[in-house]
Design an enzyme around this catalytic site. Sequence first.
Site, PDB file in Angstrom:
ATOM      1  N   TYR A 114      93.504  36.129   1.432  1.00 57.81           N
ATOM      2  CA  TYR A 114      93.840  34.876   2.682  1.00 57.81           C
ATOM      3  C   TYR A 114      92.242  34.175   2.775  1.00 57.81           C
ATOM      4  O   TYR A 114      91.705  33.336   2.821  1.00 57.81           O
ATOM      5  CB  TYR A 114      94.281  34.430   2.730  1.00 57.81           C
ATOM      6  CG  TYR A 114      95.654  35.158   2.638  1.00 57.81           C
ATOM      7  CD1 TYR A 114      96.045  34.630   1.764  1.00 57.81           C
ATOM      8  CD2 TYR A 114      96.323  36.320   2.138  1.00 57.81           C
ATOM      9  CE1 TYR A 114      97.469  34.867   0.685  1.00 57.81           C
ATOM     10  CE2 TYR A 114      97.856  36.958   2.022  1.00 57.81           C
ATOM     11  CZ  TYR A 114      98.080  35.771   0.506  1.00 57.81           C
ATOM     12  OH  TYR A 114      99.478  36.291  -0.243  1.00 57.81           O
ATOM     13  N   PRO A 132     101.389  28.059  -1.452  1.00 63.63           N
ATOM     14  CA  PRO A 132     102.834  27.759  -2.032  1.00 63.63           C
ATOM     15  C   PRO A 132     103.405  26.116  -1.039  1.00 63.63           C
ATOM     16  O   PRO A 132     103.004  26.225   0.185  1.00 63.63           O
ATOM     17  CB  PRO A 132     103.593  28.431  -1.762  1.00 63.63           C
ATOM     18  CG  PRO A 132     102.785  29.853  -1.618  1.00 63.63           C
ATOM     19  CD  PRO A 132     102.262  29.364  -0.986  1.00 63.63           C
ATOM     20  N   PRO A 178     118.460  40.939 -13.101  1.00 64.91           N
ATOM     21  CA  PRO A 178     118.688  39.424 -13.086  1.00 64.91           C
ATOM     22  C   PRO A 178     116.635  39.554 -13.074  1.00 64.91           C
ATOM     23  O   PRO A 178     116.030  39.002 -14.653  1.00 64.91           O
ATOM     24  CB  PRO A 178     118.832  38.847 -12.418  1.00 64.91           C
ATOM     25  CG  PRO A 178     120.396  39.902 -12.244  1.00 64.91           C
ATOM     26  CD  PRO A 178     120.031  41.174 -12.145  1.00 64.91           C
ATOM     27  N   SER A 218     106.721  35.129  -9.205  1.00 67.36           N
ATOM     28  CA  SER A 218     107.192  35.190  -8.384  1.00 67.36           C
ATOM     29  C   SER A 218     108.763  34.467  -7.802  1.00 67.36           C
ATOM     30  O   SER A 218     108.671  33.603  -8.069  1.00 67.36           O
ATOM     31  CB  SER A 218     105.867  35.145  -6.791  1.00 67.36           C
ATOM     32  OG  SER A 218     107.038  35.542  -6.068  1.00 67.36           O
ATOM     33  N   GLN A 219     109.362  35.349  -7.705  1.00 66.78           N
ATOM     34  CA  GLN A 219     110.960  35.277  -7.114  1.00 66.78           C
ATOM     35  C   GLN A 219     110.686  34.786  -5.414  1.00 66.78           C
ATOM     36  O   GLN A 219     111.133  35.697  -5.000  1.00 66.78           O
ATOM     37  CB  GLN A 219     111.606  36.536  -7.197  1.00 66.78           C
ATOM     38  CG  GLN A 219     113.471  35.961  -7.189  1.00 66.78           C
ATOM     39  CD  GLN A 219     114.079  37.345  -7.260  1.00 66.78           C
ATOM     40  OE1 GLN A 219     115.397  37.047  -6.838  1.00 66.78           O
ATOM     41  NE2 GLN A 219     114.084  38.129  -8.362  1.00 66.78           N
TER      42      GLN A 219
HETATM   43  N1  COA Z   1     123.042  45.235 -14.102  1.00 65.34           N
HETATM   44  C1  COA Z   1     123.828  44.671 -13.064  1.00 65.34           C
HETATM   45  N2  COA Z   1     123.230  44.478 -11.734  1.00 65.34           N
HETATM   46  C2  COA Z   1     122.897  44.824 -11.630  1.00 65.34           C
HETATM   47  C3  COA Z   1     121.643  46.063 -12.847  1.00 65.34           C
HETATM   48  C4  COA Z   1     122.088  46.039 -13.691  1.00 65.34           C
HETATM   49  N3  COA Z   1     122.178  46.754 -14.730  1.00 65.34           N
HETATM   50  N4  COA Z   1     120.348  45.281 -12.128  1.00 65.34           N
HETATM   51  C5  COA Z   1     120.510  45.125 -10.670  1.00 65.34           C
HETATM   52  N5  COA Z   1     121.522  44.232 -10.646  1.00 65.34           N
HETATM   53  C6  COA Z   1     121.489  43.901  -9.638  1.00 65.34           C
HETATM   54  C7  COA Z   1     121.012  44.349  -8.022  1.00 65.34           C
HETATM   55  O1  COA Z   1     122.270  45.247  -7.776  1.00 65.34           O
HETATM   56  C8  COA Z   1     121.484  42.986  -7.049  1.00 65.34           C
HETATM   57  O2  COA Z   1     122.657  42.621  -6.576  1.00 65.34           O
HETATM   58  P1  COA Z   1     122.737  41.460  -5.322  1.00 65.34           P
HETATM   59  O3  COA Z   1     122.695  40.331  -5.647  1.00 65.34           O
HETATM   60  O4  COA Z   1     124.600  41.928  -5.326  1.00 65.34           O
HETATM   61  O5  COA Z   1     121.818  42.315  -4.732  1.00 65.34           O
HETATM   62  C9  COA Z   1     121.164  41.774  -8.394  1.00 65.34           C
HETATM   63  O6  COA Z   1     120.989  42.121  -9.510  1.00 65.34           O
HETATM   64  C10 COA Z   1     119.496  41.498  -8.298  1.00 65.34           C
HETATM   65  O7  COA Z   1     118.873  42.534  -8.280  1.00 65.34           O
HETATM   66  P2  COA Z   1     117.779  42.598  -9.643  1.00 65.34           P
HETATM   67  O8  COA Z   1     117.855  41.060 -10.145  1.00 65.34           O
HETATM   68  O9  COA Z   1     117.242  43.363 -10.384  1.00 65.34           O
HETATM   69  O10 COA Z   1     116.121  42.094  -8.744  1.00 65.34           O
HETATM   70  P3  COA Z   1     115.914  42.008  -6.703  1.00 65.34           P
HETATM   71  O11 COA Z   1     116.542  41.642  -6.293  1.00 65.34           O
HETATM   72  O12 COA Z   1     116.024  43.960  -6.700  1.00 65.34           O
HETATM   73  O13 COA Z   1     113.888  41.843  -6.858  1.00 65.34           O
HETATM   74  C11 COA Z   1     112.516  41.499  -6.577  1.00 65.34           C
HETATM   75  C12 COA Z   1     113.645  42.131  -7.517  1.00 65.34           C
HETATM   76  C13 COA Z   1     111.061  42.007  -7.811  1.00 65.34           C
HETATM   77  C14 COA Z   1     112.167  40.455  -6.998  1.00 65.34           C
HETATM   78  C15 COA Z   1     112.271  42.219  -5.482  1.00 65.34           C
HETATM   79  O14 COA Z   1     112.118  43.568  -5.475  1.00 65.34           O
HETATM   80  C16 COA Z   1     110.634  41.431  -4.281  1.00 65.34           C
HETATM   81  O15 COA Z   1     109.552  42.304  -4.272  1.00 65.34           O
HETATM   82  N6  COA Z   1     111.064  40.203  -4.104  1.00 65.34           N
HETATM   83  C17 COA Z   1     110.129  39.741  -2.969  1.00 65.34           C
HETATM   84  C18 COA Z   1     109.153  39.197  -3.652  1.00 65.34           C
HETATM   85  C19 COA Z   1     108.084  38.086  -3.030  1.00 65.34           C
HETATM   86  O16 COA Z   1     107.954  38.173  -2.255  1.00 65.34           O
HETATM   87  N7  COA Z   1     108.456  36.835  -3.222  1.00 65.34           N
HETATM   88  C20 COA Z   1     106.959  36.261  -2.890  1.00 65.34           C
HETATM   89  C21 COA Z   1     105.827  35.891  -2.980  1.00 65.34           C
HETATM   90  S1  COA Z   1     105.490  34.546  -2.223  1.00 65.34           S
END
Ligand code: COA
Length: 548
Positions: free
Chosen positions: A92, A104, A351, A476-477
């Site tokens: 940054y 962003p 997802p 990015s999510q």
């Molecule tokens: N079957 C059914 N459900 C599942 C599944 C499967 N095989 N795998 C995952 N799921 C569910 C999870 O339990 C979770 O449930 P919830 O909605 O009840 O919490 C949901 O699906 C989402 O999980 P998933 O899609 O695997 O992603 P996550 O929530 O673990 O997120 C990242 C993944 C990478 C986005 C997260 O770890 C992260 O790092 N986020 C921050 C990103 C960030 O900083 N972005 C900004 C940058 S400026």
Amino acid sequence: MTIEEPGRVAVKGRTFSVQYSLPKLPVPALEQTLNRYLDTCRPLLDDEQFKTTSEIVQKFKEKEGPELQKLLEERATQHTNWLSDWWKSVAYLDSRLPVVVVNPGFYMPRQSFRGKQEQIDFTARMIAGLLDYKIMLDEQTLPVDTMGGKPLCMVQHYQLLNACRIPGLKKDTHVHIPPTDSNQPRHITLIHNNHIFSMDVYGSQGKPLSISQLRAQLQACVDQSKVPAAPVGILTTMDRSSWGKAYHDMFNVGEDGYVSANYEHTTAEGPPVIGIMDHILNFLEKHKEPWLGAPDVQPPKRLNFNLSEKVKQTMSRGLEDIESNVQDTMIRALFFKDYGKNFIKTAKMSPDAYIQVAYQLAYYRIYKQPCATYESGSLRRFQLGRTDTIRSCSSASLAFTEAMDDPAVAPAVKVDLLRKAVQSHRQYTDYTVNGQAVDRHLLGLKLTALEYGRDIPELFMDLAFKESTHFRLSTSQVASQHEAFLCFVPVVPDGYGLCYNPREEQLIVCITSFNNSPETNSEKLMASLTQSFRDMQKLLASQMQAKL
Ligand code: COA
């Protein structure tokens, strides 16, 4: 006092209740990182290049690697987080690019105003929503964020407000006033018709203004700025060295008037920012007048700038620059309504990983080859953690994207390859959020070499390193409870930026690209992604039917 100094934190509350029991960011084992690095390079290289890269990696493992690893491990014992200061600078504050390009932006659901009064009323209620959030921060009642049931570092929330980034000639600085400082800022900066106001939102005894008081403050600003002024704010959109120079010149003339950006990336990732936005949107739905107001309100102060000819010339250049940046950026938002997270979960897949595999398919369908892909993975399970890279392009994702449109491959095999690609992505996500990914570790080893005056190892000059870090897809999510999204531009000239908000029944993806690049086109990628989402669902549905 800063939150980085645990022993000196005066106020302890819910928000930071677990802060100091969070683990420190580990330094991964050298061999593990190098093996994972090779795995992620594999889909991007031909056999010959992969052989060369494997030899270079082996040499690094035997030659420079062990010493650099030892020095990095030593650094880790001396810092709360071995990466965070380096990252703040490298990612940054050292950057000279305009913040309006690299930071962003976020998009709230569109409001419709019938006239100025409704706009003022909305703005007053929005500011009240932000104050409501700040009260939670100040009283430390903001609940600790969690990911996968584990608590996260809360420092990012804490450093978003009462903060600004000051331009410098070579490097910027970030200033933050902590809540324990007795001299708390009481104002926000408001711009109307290019006039810049310092507008108090707290009374002099520290009580927040009521919505009607905020409305009156805003009205006073509007009344004083009916005719447009010189666009001083444009300076903040310029490359950082030009703004740093103009800032310096204006400060010489004895005027103090910097304007902070809405979302400055230096201290926080998207999730805490969208958290504020969600809070405000929820507040707007619920509250009419949440508190009584302050008895002692100071009227807004218009800031007058003494603009030299030199600064005026810089402003003209700033206007040209911002116009050319705007013209160069193609932003498209996909509101995909066929399904959302719920369908993907029903198919028993992650997802996030599924969406990432869809990005791989959408890209492959256009370019007939894979590309290095960056997804931000949170490191907030660790103290002062920021992000590492989830390398989304894998051998498994390539196998699926190659097979998907091949009529010779049976649907059952395609489903199997899709599941494998999703699992592979989810596994790399687990590595990342547990501090065991590749990119920040390699960065740490490179910066250690620089810090100790060593030669840059060959590994960092190798074509594979260049190729695997030329992230044509930067993704990015950032999830929101609302139909809102964040967006950011690509990190390479011939790439895309994809920021997405997966909702229960809808997937929102904001896609950006540069018009200057003949190779990229957000609309084309949006169409390919829409088709990929549809085809992947159809494929899964056909297999579910076949099993019945
Ligand atoms: N079957 C059914 N459900 C599942 C599944 C499967 N095989 N795998 C995952 N799921 C569910 C999870 O339990 C979770 O449930 P919830 O909605 O009840 O919490 C949901 O699906 C989402 O999980 P998933 O899609 O695997 O992603 P996550 O929530 O673990 O997120 C990242 C993944 C990478 C986005 C997260 O770890 C992260 O790092 N986020 C921050 C990103 C960030 O900083 N972005 C900004 C940058 S400026």
